[in-house]
Scaffold this motif. Structure first.
Motif, PDB file in Angstrom:
ATOM      1  N   ILE A   1       0.949   4.101  -2.903  1.00 52.57           N
ATOM      2  CA  ILE A   1       0.687   5.517  -2.606  1.00 52.57           C
ATOM      3  C   ILE A   1       1.872   6.369  -3.046  1.00 52.57           C
TER       4      ILE A   1
ATOM      5  N   ALA B   1       0.843  -1.203   0.000  1.00 57.67           N
ATOM      6  CA  ALA B   1       0.000   0.000   0.000  1.00 57.67           C
ATOM      7  C   ALA B   1       0.879   1.254   0.000  1.00 57.67           C
ATOM      8  N   GLY B   2       1.928   1.256   0.808  1.00 59.61           N
ATOM      9  CA  GLY B   2       2.835   2.410   0.845  1.00 59.61           C
ATOM     10  C   GLY B   2       3.521   2.623  -0.492  1.00 59.61           C
TER      11      GLY B   2
ATOM     12  N   THR C   1       1.959   6.640  -6.823  1.00 56.93           N
ATOM     13  CA  THR C   1       0.883   7.520  -7.292  1.00 56.93           C
ATOM     14  C   THR C   1       1.251   8.983  -7.071  1.00 56.93           C
ATOM     15  N   LEU C   2       1.748   9.306  -5.886  1.00 54.32           N
ATOM     16  CA  LEU C   2       2.138  10.690  -5.608  1.00 54.32           C
ATOM     17  C   LEU C   2       3.292  11.131  -6.506  1.00 54.32           C
TER      18      LEU C   2
END
Length: 116
Positions: free
Chosen positions: A17, A13-14, A20-21
């Motif tokens: 994220i 998940a990290g 994506t950022l």
């Protein structure tokens, strides 16, 4: 879930994220950014799906092992109980034979006293 499964899911998940950022703030055309987001989302979905299947298989395997172990222990307990029951029955039969012999002797002695 186990701690290692939670750790893997957290890392995935990290990573998703962070990717994506990174894509959102990178200078690129909108269509390219959206495609990268879609690609990353599909990749993350595939990774999570794979990890979920691994966790499911691991849990199923552990459940089967526990069930097999429980079945084995139950069988052992039942076998031991069966042998114990046989031992008790044999002991009771021996005591019954002794009591019958004593009763026969007692009746014989009582019969002799009455006839004398």
């Amino acid at each position: 879930m186990s701690k290692s499964s939670n750790l893997v899911l957290g890392l995935l998940a990290g990573g998703a994220i962070g990717a994506t950022l990174g894509i959102l703030f990178a200078p690129d055309k909108g269509i390219n950014t959206r495609q990268k987001l879609v690609d990353e989302a599909l990749s993350a979905k595939a990774d999570l799906s794979e990890k979920a299947h691994e966790v499911k298989d691991k849990v199923a395997s552990q459940a089967k092992q526990k069930k097999d172990s429980l079945d084995s222990q139950l069988e052992s307990i039942l076998n031991n109980a069966s042998y114990k029951a046989d031992d008790i029955i044999t002991s009771l039969e021996q005591k019954l034979a002794i009591l019958k012999a004593r009763n026969k002797q007692f009746q014989k002695e009582t019969s002799n006293k009455t006839n004398s």
